[in-house]
Design an enzyme around this catalytic site. Structure first.
Site, PDB file in Angstrom:
ATOM      1  N   SER A 224       0.812  -1.201   0.000  1.00 56.40           N
ATOM      2  CA  SER A 224       0.000   0.000   0.000  1.00 56.40           C
ATOM      3  C   SER A 224       0.855   1.265   0.000  1.00 56.40           C
ATOM      4  CB  SER A 224      -0.970  -0.047   1.183  1.00 56.40           C
ATOM      5  OG  SER A 224      -1.976   0.937   1.068  1.00 56.40           O
TER       6      SER A 224
ATOM      7  N   ASP B 168     -10.249  -4.164  -5.689  1.00 55.72           N
ATOM      8  CA  ASP B 168      -9.529  -3.392  -4.680  1.00 55.72           C
ATOM      9  C   ASP B 168     -10.021  -1.943  -4.754  1.00 55.72           C
ATOM     10  OD1 ASP B 168      -7.765  -2.001  -3.079  1.00 55.72           O
ATOM     11  OD2 ASP B 168      -5.969  -2.947  -3.882  1.00 55.72           O
TER      12      ASP B 168
ATOM     13  N   HIS C  72      -7.614  -5.215  -0.529  1.00 52.97           N
ATOM     14  CA  HIS C  72      -6.384  -4.434  -0.575  1.00 52.97           C
ATOM     15  C   HIS C  72      -5.236  -5.069   0.202  1.00 52.97           C
ATOM     16  CE1 HIS C  72      -4.278  -0.694  -1.417  1.00 52.97           C
ATOM     17  NE2 HIS C  72      -4.015  -0.501  -0.132  1.00 52.97           N
TER      18      HIS C  72
END
Length: 273
Positions: A93, A215, A243
């Site tokens: 991320s 996502d 995610h």
């Protein structure tokens, strides 16, 4: 305090270093389903980002970490303190863009990047679909400022995106709630409002991108953009939804990472033969 102590660095195994950098609000424990699988072949290094987990309370500085360059420098400091060479940096991320910045600053430290659910910008721009309009982000940040815990409980299921495992959403919400409120707000602003599309230019390090299905934070358009903008990227489209594939689908993510590492090792042998 050394960088190893400041970021609660834990190490296991021997061989080429694999440094794991977690995403927003989490800590190194989120890698527990994935990282141990590499301890027999690699030197596995885990860290807590500033402001997260059990990193030193004073590690997060709103001036130093006003951009992701601060987190990138933290990653570099950990590499230097641990004397890591030829490191494969595995990031999730928001840490994926910190990884890009770290590799641009100190390319001598890293041999490859592995990015889980990356996004160079969460905002939509002309010719680029990051997934959010500015008003969407402003609304999220307003909720976070008003009630940190409400925001955490609201966002965790959206981020996790794994309807069949509510325990993972609860775990993610707990991570978010553990953040100090002012850090949570500041780090979220830096995360959601950053734009690192231009930092992809000229970066030639071998890179694997793992992109998940459905996502919300990093939609398919982002993966397509990365592949078109960054030709050396190897894009792996996972069956995992949401995610956080290292938590929701660790076996799939581990297999993809292992195949990438083996291919990199094979190319290194051939290039030196």
């Amino acid at each position: 305090m050394s960088a190893l102590s400041r970021h609660n660095v834990r190490q296991a195994g021997q061989g080429q270093p694999l440094l794991f950098a977690h995403g927003y609000g989490c800590d190194q424990s989120v890698w527990r389903f994935m990282a141990p699988a590499f301890e027999t072949t690699h030197r596995v290094v885990l860290m807590d980002l500033a402001g997260c987990g059990t990193a030193a309370p004073d590690a997060y500085d709103q001036e130093r970490h006003a951009t992701l360059h601060g987190h990138a420098q933290d990653i570099i400091s950990v590499c230097e303190s641990a004397q890591l060479e030829g490191t494969v940096l595995v990031a999730h991320s928001v840490s994926t863009m910190s990884a890009v910045l770290a590799a641009r600053t100190r390319p001598d430290l890293f041999s490859a990047l592995v990015m889980l659910a990356p996004s160079p910008s969460y905002l939509n721009h002309e010719g680029y679909q990051g997934g959010f309009e500015r008003q969407d982000i402003d609304d999220l940040l307003h909720i976070l400022e008003a009630n940190h815990f409400k925001w955490a409980r609201m966002m965790a299921p959206v981020v996790m995106g794994s309807e069949n495992n509510p325990a993972l959403s609860e775990e993610l919400a707990t991570h978010f709630c553990r953040m100090e409120a002012s850090v949570a707000k500041h780090f979220a602003q830096v995360t959601f409002l950053s734009d690192h599309r231009e930092d992809l230019d000229g970066l030639s390090i071998p890179t694997l991108v793992m992109q998940c299905t459905r996502d919300t934070l990093a939609p398919a358009s982002v993966g397509q953009y990365l592949q078109s903008r960054w030709p050396q990227v190897q894009l792996a489209k996972l069956e995992a939804t949401g995610h956080c594939p290292h938590m929701s689908a660790p076996q799939e993510a581990t297999e993809v990472l292992r195949a990438f590492l083996e291919a990199q090792a094979h190319e290194l042998v051939e290039s030196t033969a």
